[in-house]
Design a protein around this motif. Structure first.
Motif, short mmCIF file in Angstrom:
data_model
loop_
_atom_site.label_atom_id
_atom_site.label_comp_id
_atom_site.label_asym_id
_atom_site.label_seq_id
_atom_site.Cartn_x
_atom_site.Cartn_y
_atom_site.Cartn_z
N GLY A 272 0.90 -1.13 0.02
CA GLY A 272 -0.10 0.04 0.03
C GLY A 272 0.93 1.21 0.05
O GLY A 272 2.08 1.12 0.05
N LYS A 273 0.29 2.38 0.01
CA LYS A 273 0.84 3.76 -0.24
C LYS A 273 2.00 4.03 0.80
O LYS A 273 3.26 4.41 0.44
N ASP A 274 1.57 3.64 2.09
CA ASP A 274 2.43 4.08 3.14
C ASP A 274 3.53 2.86 3.49
O ASP A 274 4.10 3.12 4.74
N ARG B 123 7.18 3.24 4.01
CA ARG B 123 7.75 4.11 4.85
C ARG B 123 7.65 3.57 6.25
O ARG B 123 8.48 3.63 7.14
N GLU B 124 6.50 2.88 6.62
CA GLU B 124 6.21 2.27 7.83
C GLU B 124 7.06 1.17 8.35
O GLU B 124 7.88 1.20 9.38
N ARG C 165 2.79 -7.26 8.05
CA ARG C 165 1.69 -8.13 7.95
C ARG C 165 1.32 -8.50 6.56
O ARG C 165 1.11 -7.62 5.93
N VAL D 287 -1.66 -10.13 4.30
CA VAL D 287 -2.88 -10.40 4.29
C VAL D 287 -3.52 -11.13 2.87
O VAL D 287 -2.99 -10.46 2.03
N PRO D 288 -4.02 -12.25 2.91
CA PRO D 288 -4.65 -12.86 1.58
C PRO D 288 -5.44 -12.03 0.93
O PRO D 288 -6.43 -11.54 1.55
N ARG D 289 -5.22 -11.96 -0.39
CA ARG D 289 -6.17 -11.21 -1.18
C ARG D 289 -7.28 -11.98 -1.90
O ARG D 289 -8.26 -11.54 -1.93
N ASN E 70 -9.17 -14.41 -0.78
CA ASN E 70 -9.90 -15.26 0.19
C ASN E 70 -11.05 -16.13 -0.49
O ASN E 70 -11.42 -17.29 -0.18
N HIS F 252 1.25 -2.76 11.53
CA HIS F 252 0.37 -1.93 10.65
C HIS F 252 0.80 -1.98 9.21
O HIS F 252 -0.13 -1.58 8.27
N GLU G 198 0.68 -3.46 6.52
CA GLU G 198 -0.35 -4.61 5.97
C GLU G 198 -0.12 -4.67 4.46
O GLU G 198 -0.10 -3.61 3.76
N CYS G 199 0.07 -6.05 3.94
CA CYS G 199 0.46 -6.10 2.50
C CYS G 199 -0.61 -7.26 1.94
O CYS G 199 -0.45 -8.22 2.57
N TYR G 200 -1.33 -6.97 0.87
CA TYR G 200 -2.01 -8.09 0.41
C TYR G 200 -0.77 -9.17 -0.26
O TYR G 200 0.10 -8.74 -1.02
N GLU H 277 -16.84 -14.36 3.35
CA GLU H 277 -15.63 -14.90 2.62
C GLU H 277 -14.82 -13.54 2.05
O GLU H 277 -13.72 -13.88 1.30
N ARG I 105 -12.07 -10.70 1.79
CA ARG I 105 -10.72 -10.25 2.45
C ARG I 105 -10.90 -9.28 3.30
O ARG I 105 -11.83 -8.46 3.22
N ILE J 26 -7.62 -3.89 3.73
CA ILE J 26 -6.57 -2.98 4.02
C ILE J 26 -6.70 -1.55 3.46
O ILE J 26 -6.78 -1.66 2.31
N GLU K 286 -5.21 0.52 1.29
CA GLU K 286 -4.17 0.48 0.71
C GLU K 286 -3.64 2.12 0.46
O GLU K 286 -2.67 2.26 0.12
N GLY K 287 -4.55 2.90 0.38
CA GLY K 287 -4.34 4.16 -0.17
C GLY K 287 -4.04 5.06 1.26
O GLY K 287 -3.68 6.15 0.93
N TYR K 288 -3.91 4.45 2.34
CA TYR K 288 -3.63 5.20 3.54
C TYR K 288 -2.53 5.91 3.60
O TYR K 288 -1.43 5.17 3.48
#
Lengths: 423, 325
Positions: free
Chosen positions: A148-150, A153-154, A170, A172-174, A176, A254, A256-258, B31, B33, B36, B38-40
């Motif tokens: 993700g965007k941040d 940096r994190e 972390r 995270v499955p995309r 599911n 925090h 997090e990545c798919y 089910e 996902r 997240i 992602e754009g945060y």
């Protein structure tokens, strides 16, 4: 006959003891995550003095996913002038090379590395990229991940801490919704990251660098000899070596990545088999130095040893089940009589075999899982499958170790293009 | 026969837990996902920016119309009122969004949101959910903010105010005595509290003393246990302490300060890097964090306490709440 019974009974007790030990560990982690003080990481630090970063992306036949990760990195809020992206093309036979080249023409900070003739495999790719990376902070993303965007940096902020040798985010499955398998893997991932990793970080134990959505200090890894190409779990091996040498691994929940989890049972079997092989190799290589290290506390040694040993559990468990079955059919099952035996069986199953279920339940509580909680019993059957795959991997590992063979690298099959949304 | 029967029975028992899963396996209801964002992006002024975006259409339509009024859909339908010079009388109770070029909120009023395009002046004892200004902002004594405030210009906060979960200014944010906050962003965040006595440092047994005579290799300093840095010491590197860190007056630190215990600066301590504590942070009088040309953060998992004439170039984050004194 009498000797055999005694041996089987003793082994049965040892197995129960080991499983109860892990059960207590997993139960304590779940409790810590749900009710104890949570240790902060450094993602809240906003600092204008960001370091230069090299991002390594090992790639082999990744044309299904390559564009998505390049797009995600380009869209990141990390300043492009501080980035160096090193996709390592590991003798791809599809369009990966062309895609990496196309992006490098558009974005000068993307600098593909081509491994045309050298040895293949992720550890080799990482070592090759490390020798060419120009920055001290190095992040690694597998090609099927989209940060993700941040996230960059994190992850990078972890290195404000001079003790941090590596950082792990972390995953995270995309995918599911793809199948029951992917849903169960999503549950497993939640337990593993949201609870297990964070609890180990909270308790100052042994969070693990997982090889992707993470990073490390280049000079430290080079000083430790780079990645071990003889192991199939170079991430676990590096985690152990960093820890032994006094470096700490920070878990950034925090960040997090798919990811795409395997959507076929055969792919999952191969993945587990590879992990078990590599993990057990890392255990053999590192457990003695770990126990001898003066830079690791007693609790850290215990936790790290248990973690490194974890892929030995399924074969041990299966052997315990076999021992009990034999004792049962030999008519000598009452290790202890009556009701105590019943308790033993219950603890064996509820607290031993399926102890990680506590962590998954706690993770779903934290993540706001609702009806998916009903899938928890399915993890029981998944565990039988996992035990089989891990046992095969463990046998592979010890076979290779005995014969001093180098294991062949096996890459997890990527999802179909239609499963990969544009970043 | 017995063998077969026992295996079948075992398999049957093994299947019992599956009964509860049948519905979710066959007809999945959950089910999706895990979401997240992602754009945060971590943006200390996110509340204000997001709010302005939502009101941009209203503001464009209202400007030039002396008494424009409309319902605006935020979470619910909000009655939104515009006047170039908007004055909310003292003790008034309003549930809508008040927008104007110049907005003044009389003492004791209770409002929801106020948004000024030029300047916003809030008198004492006002209770407000949010305050936004494209110019400067004055927050009077004992004002209670329930959510957040944001201004493009300077923010001046009088004594005893509570700034809610976030206060952010495009330039200087000045906090008087007894102001409570959770997150404050400013360039810089400053304090004018009148408390000039240095914060007392605890005498700790077995504390490691770092003084001006310590050899400076430039390598990070990592120490287990309590640490005290003596007055006049210059540290050119990062310092990490596995315990409390007490810093006497007049110390200069060029790197980051990371502590697993409390961080206490007596007075006149300057840190060029970030400050991170897993417990509390105490910044005594005349302490400085960061540089004018950059952004740094003071983070405490516990409380942050700020004395007089402190300047932080960037963000102050107090997970357990912060206060000036």
């Amino acid at each position: 006959m009498g000797t055999l019974v005694i041996v089987l009974q003793v082994w049965s007790w040892i197995v129960v003891g080991i499983l109860v030990l892990y059960a207590v560990r997993h139960w304590y982690f779940a409790l810590n995550r749900v009710s104890a003080h949570q240790r902060p990481s450094y993602q809240d630090l906003l600092d204008s003095d960001l370091p230069r970063v090299s991002i390594i992306i090992p790639m082999r036949n990744e044309d299904r996913v390559a564009s998505a990760i390049f797009d995600a990195i380009v869209a990141s809020n990390y300043p492009h002038d501080l980035l160096e992206v090193l996709p390592v093309d590991d003798q791809s036979q599809d369009e990966t090379t062309t895609i990496a080249y196309t992006y490098s023409q558009r974005y000068p900070f993307i600098k593909p590395i081509y491994n045309l003739h050298g040895e293949r495999g992720k550890p080799n790719a990482l070592n090759r990229a490390l020798s060419l990376a120009s920055n001290e902070i190095v992040l690694v993303f597998d090609a099927d991940y989209t940060p993700g965007k941040d996230v960059i940096r994190e992850l990078v902020m972890a290195f404000v801490d001079p003790e941090v040798g590596a950082v792990m985010g972390r995953v995270v499955p995309r995918n599911n919704a793809k199948s029951l398998l992917t849903r169960l893997l999503a549950l497993e991932r939640s337990g593993g990251y949201q609870v297990d990793q964070q609890a180990r970080y909270n308790l100052d134990l042994f969070p693990q660098y997982g090889g992707t959505v993470g990073g490390f200090r280049r000079s430290v890894v080079l000083e430790l000899g780079g990645f071990d190409a003889r192991t199939l779990a170079e991430d676990t091996d590096l985690s152990a070596r960093l820890f032994i040498n006094g470096w700490r691994i920070l878990y950034a929940n925090h960040a997090e990545c798919y990811e795409q989890v395997p959507d076929s049972w055969s792919a999952r079997f191969r993945q587990l088999r590879r992990w078990a092989h590599g993990h057990n190799r890392a255990f053999v290589n590192n457990v003695i130095p770990l126990l001898r290290s003066r830079k690791v506390s007693a609790w850290q040694k215990i936790d790290a040893s248990l973690l490194l040993f974890i892929y030995c559990i399924p074969p041990i468990l299966l052997s315990g089940v076999a021992a009990d079955a034999l004792l049962f059919y030999m008519g000598t099952i009452p290790v202890v009589p009556g009701i105590i035996f019943a308790f033993l069986v219950v603890s064996f199953n509820a607290f031993g075999n399926f102890a990680p279920v506590f962590e998954v339940g706690a993770a779903e509580l934290l993540d706001g899982g609702r009806e998916r909680i009903y899938l928890l019993p399915c993890l029981l059957y998944m565990f039988l499958f996992n035990s089989w795959a891990v046992t095969v991997g463990a046998i592979d590992a010890f076979g290779d170790l005995l014969k001093s063979r180098r294991p062949p690298w096996d890459q997890t099959q990527r999802a179909r293009r239609s499963d990969v949304p544009a970043a | 026969m017995f063998l077969l029967l026992s295996i079948l029975l075992f398999a049957l028992v093994l299947m019992i837990p599956a009964i509860s899963t049948i519905r979710e396996v066959g007809w999945p209801r959950d089910e999706g996902r895990l979401r997240i964002p992602e754009g945060y992006e971590r943006d200390p002024r996110w509340f204000g920016r997001s709010y302005r975006e939502k009101l941009a259409g209203f503001v464009a339509a209202a400007r030039g119309d002396a008494s424009y009024q409309a319902d605006l859909k935020l979470r619910t339908n909000e009655e939104t009122r515009w006047a170039p010079d908007l004055t909310i009388p003292p003790q008034e109770r309003l549930r809508g969004i008040e927008v104007g070029e110049r907005v003044r909120v009389g003492h004791g009023a209770g409002i929801r949101d106020a948004y000024a395009l030029q300047s916003l002046d809030v008198e004492r004892d006002v209770v407000a959910r949010t305050l936004t200004s494209d110019g400067g902002m004055h927050v009077g004594p004992a004002v209670n903010i329930l959510r957040w405030i944001d201004a493009d210009g300077e923010i001046v906060v009088d004594a005893g105010a509570n700034l809610g979960v976030s206060a952010s200014g495009g330039t200087r944010v000045t906090l008087a005595h007894g102001v409570r906050f959770e997150r404050v962003w400013g360039k810089p965040v400053t304090s004018r509290t009148g408390t000039t006595a240095p914060f007392p440092l605890v005498e700790r047994k077995r504390a490691t003393l770092i003084d001006a005579t310590a050899v400076e290799s430039g390598k990070p300093i990592i120490i287990y246990g309590p640490v005290r840095i003596a007055s006049g010491t210059n540290i050119r590197s990062d310092i990490k302490v596995h315990g409390p860190l007490d810093v006497e007056s007049g110390v200069r630190i060029a790197g980051n300060v990371i502590a697993r215990g409390d961080v206490t600066f007596a007075s006149d301590v300057a840190v060029e890097g970030d400050i991170f504590s897993e417990r509390d942070v105490w910044l005594g009088p005349a302490c400085r964090v960061g540089r004018h040309d950059g952004t740094k953060t003071v983070y405490a998992a516990g409380h942050v306490t700020i004395a007089d004439d402190v300047e932080v170039e960037g963000w102050v984050v107090a997970e357990g709440g912060g206060q000036t004194r």
